[in-house]
Design a protein around this motif. Structure first.
Motif, PDB file in Angstrom:
ATOM      1  N   ILE A 156      44.645  49.430 -15.104  1.00 10.01           N
ATOM      2  CA  ILE A 156      44.826  50.111 -16.378  1.00 10.01           C
ATOM      3  C   ILE A 156      43.110  50.664 -15.940  1.00 10.01           C
ATOM      4  N   THR A 157      43.492  52.288 -16.981  1.00 11.84           N
ATOM      5  CA  THR A 157      42.208  52.830 -15.909  1.00 11.84           C
ATOM      6  C   THR A 157      42.233  53.956 -17.689  1.00 11.84           C
ATOM      7  N   ALA A 158      40.248  53.949 -17.574  1.00 10.13           N
ATOM      8  CA  ALA A 158      40.097  54.870 -18.910  1.00 10.13           C
ATOM      9  C   ALA A 158      39.042  56.011 -18.313  1.00 10.13           C
ATOM     10  N   GLU A 159      39.625  56.728 -18.426  1.00  7.83           N
ATOM     11  CA  GLU A 159      38.425  58.493 -17.872  1.00  7.83           C
ATOM     12  C   GLU A 159      38.101  58.630 -19.318  1.00  7.83           C
ATOM     13  N   LEU A 160      37.155  59.124 -18.983  1.00  3.33           N
ATOM     14  CA  LEU A 160      36.036  59.569 -19.979  1.00  3.33           C
ATOM     15  C   LEU A 160      35.633  61.048 -20.570  1.00  3.33           C
ATOM     16  N   ASN A 161      35.972  61.931 -21.442  1.00  2.00           N
ATOM     17  CA  ASN A 161      35.522  63.593 -21.635  1.00  2.00           C
ATOM     18  C   ASN A 161      33.752  63.735 -20.979  1.00  2.00           C
ATOM     19  N   ARG A 162      33.534  62.654 -21.003  1.00  9.13           N
ATOM     20  CA  ARG A 162      31.545  62.528 -21.177  1.00  9.13           C
ATOM     21  C   ARG A 162      30.694  61.753 -20.363  1.00  9.13           C
ATOM     22  N   PRO A 163      29.697  61.723 -19.826  1.00  9.63           N
ATOM     23  CA  PRO A 163      29.584  60.501 -18.695  1.00  9.63           C
ATOM     24  C   PRO A 163      29.197  59.702 -19.599  1.00  9.63           C
ATOM     25  N   VAL A 164      28.699  58.641 -19.302  1.00 10.32           N
ATOM     26  CA  VAL A 164      27.705  57.223 -19.909  1.00 10.32           C
ATOM     27  C   VAL A 164      27.390  56.951 -18.902  1.00 10.32           C
ATOM     28  N   GLN A 165      25.535  56.607 -19.468  1.00  9.31           N
ATOM     29  CA  GLN A 165      25.079  56.198 -17.651  1.00  9.31           C
ATOM     30  C   GLN A 165      23.991  55.434 -18.467  1.00  9.31           C
ATOM     31  N   ASP A 166      23.733  55.126 -19.789  1.00 13.11           N
ATOM     32  CA  ASP A 166      22.542  54.663 -20.308  1.00 13.11           C
ATOM     33  C   ASP A 166      23.851  52.540 -20.973  1.00 13.11           C
ATOM     34  N   ARG A 167      23.054  52.324 -20.302  1.00 19.21           N
ATOM     35  CA  ARG A 167      23.815  50.593 -20.287  1.00 19.21           C
ATOM     36  C   ARG A 167      23.944  50.447 -21.459  1.00 19.21           C
ATOM     37  N   LYS A 168      22.905  50.531 -22.728  1.00 21.02           N
ATOM     38  CA  LYS A 168      23.322  50.184 -24.197  1.00 21.02           C
ATOM     39  C   LYS A 168      24.492  51.331 -24.819  1.00 21.02           C
ATOM     40  N   GLN A 169      24.474  51.705 -24.325  1.00 24.53           N
ATOM     41  CA  GLN A 169      25.766  52.797 -24.773  1.00 24.53           C
ATOM     42  C   GLN A 169      26.896  52.774 -24.017  1.00 24.53           C
ATOM     43  N   ARG A 170      27.287  52.161 -22.416  1.00 22.54           N
ATOM     44  CA  ARG A 170      28.129  51.578 -22.109  1.00 22.54           C
ATOM     45  C   ARG A 170      28.923  50.372 -22.518  1.00 22.54           C
TER      46      ARG A 170
END
Length: 418
Positions: A156-170
């Motif tokens: 299963i794939t999940a494509e985000l429309n914006r990048p998320v780099q911070d580990r807590k936000q991920r």
């Protein structure tokens, strides 16, 4: 102490960090009574008073007691959509606070349970609304593949429309992306890069399973200016377990269906300098006709290795152009020698049979080739070539970092070959 979404609170002096106002209460009756007393006088709510106003979703929910006449035993908070708020309760039962973000523009119900010094239970139900987000930026997700029936190797794939780099936000994002299967299996997400996640179970999916992916991100704060948006859920099913094993040393491809050998086919794989990739690949597509040219993989036109061929019954296993396909020009070598430019070639009749007996998501595994191992990401679905430990290390909730090449590395991979 850590608490589950069905969290704990108590019958004593309570302060829910969404309002002010602290009072006290007592059991006022037989402490052994089966009916809980109203703990309203023990509760202080740090949000809007009564049912008016809106609470700030950026602020955590909190329940406290001074511990003078009892302790918190349970706090359960959830919104109207049924999403629970995770939290932690102190060891002495004097404070509970939320550890997951509140959703914006949502209605919450908080059920507080207490216990006084005599052991009598108290209860109180509170409701409040959170305000709308002040930002216009939303994080949305597109699940893949499209709805349908797939082989047991399909991630299963999940494509985000914006990048998320911070580990807590991920971790906030990953916690909100839910994948359930029937029958149930153990699985987790793996961050491929800042905008893409893959989900796979520890082993292949069960046969004839139903798999659903959904998101609880809507209205949830991810960062100061980023909130979760609405996401369309996904449902797919799996068919039989189909695994094709190509042995580059014996020049045979053997197809297994649900663990039973169905057919063994003589093949040819990549010759020296063009060795077929080892490892597990997943069928990406089936293409009845493909035009393959040597120039597409850097072979100069007119050289000894140059080719320009019509190819039929082509089953794609990498984006760079590795296929299982009909190769009538190499029938004399099939079963005896490896003479291709990286693809797995077979007779037209065998290629048609293979084409008709596999679907997207089925497994194609190559063994005993001198080629490199299939890339985990960026050139198809090499997800299964990561150990379960390494796969879990790519989860923001489990720990570690993704293992293997990034999708941007795909530009350096070989394109189509025959």
């Amino acid at each position: 102490m850590s608490h589950t979404p069905h969290t704990v609170a108590g019958c004593t002096l309570l302060a829910i960090a969404l309002a002010a106002g602290v009072t006290s209460c007592g059991s006022d009756g037989n402490p052994l009574s089966a009916d809980p007393y109203d703990a309203a006088d023990q509760i202080a709510f740090n949000g809007p008073a009564g049912n008016g106003g809106k609470a700030d979703p950026d602020k955590p929910l909190e329940v406290t007691t001074d511990g003078s006449d009892g302790r918190i035993t349970d706090v359960t908070a959830k919104d109207a959509a049924g999403r629970y708020v995770a939290g932690e309760l102190s060891a002495d039962g004097t404070r509970w606070h939320s550890t997951s973000p509140l959703a914006a523009n949502a209605r919450y119900t908080v059920r507080v349970s207490t216990e006084d010094e005599d052991g009598a239970p108290g209860r109180k139900v509170l409701t409040f609304h959170t305000s709308k987000p002040t930002t216009k930026k939303h994080l949305t997700v597109e699940f893949g593949p499209k709805a349908g029936t797939y082989g047991v190797g399909q991630p299963i794939t999940a494509e985000l429309n914006r990048p998320v780099q911070d580990r807590k936000q991920r971790a906030i994002v990953e916690r909100a992306l839910k994948v359930d299967s029937t029958p149930a299996v153990e699985g987790t997400w793996h961050w491929v890069d800042d905008k893409e996640l893959h989900y796979r179970p520890k082993e292949y999916w069960p046969t004839h399973a139903t798999i659903r992916a959904r998101s609880n991100l809507e209205g949830v704060k991810i960062s100061d200016r980023l909130w979760g948006g609405k996401v369309k859920p996904l449902k797919i099913t799996t068919g039989d377990q189909v695994i094709a094993v190509t042995d580059a040393a014996s020049h045979q491809l053997t197809l297994y269906r649900n663990g039973e050998e169905v057919r063994s086919i003589p093949v040819t794989t990549g010759k020296p300098g063009f060795e077929t990739r080892n490892g597990v690949k997943v069928v990406l597509a089936k293409e009845y006709f493909v035009r393959m040219r040597g120039t597409s993989i850097g072979i100069a036109e007119g050289s000894a290795d140059s080719y320009d061929l019509p190819v039929y019954y082509a089953t794609r296993v990498t984006w760079s152009g590795e296929y299982v396909h009909a190769a009538p020009w190499s029938v004399g070598s099939q079963g005896y020698a490896n003479v291709s430019h990286g693809c797995t070639g077979m007779s037209t009749a065998n290629a048609e049979w293979f084409f008709d007996n596999v679907r997207e998501g089925d497994i194609v595994k190559v063994i005993n080739s001198y080629g490199n191992t299939m890339e985990p990401f960026g050139n198809g679905f090499g997800d299964w070539n990561l150990t379960w430990k390494n796969w879990r290390s790519g989860s923001a909730l489990v720990g570690g970092t993704p293992d293997g090449p990034k999708p941007q590395d795909a530009a350096r991979l070989r394109p189509a070959a025959v």
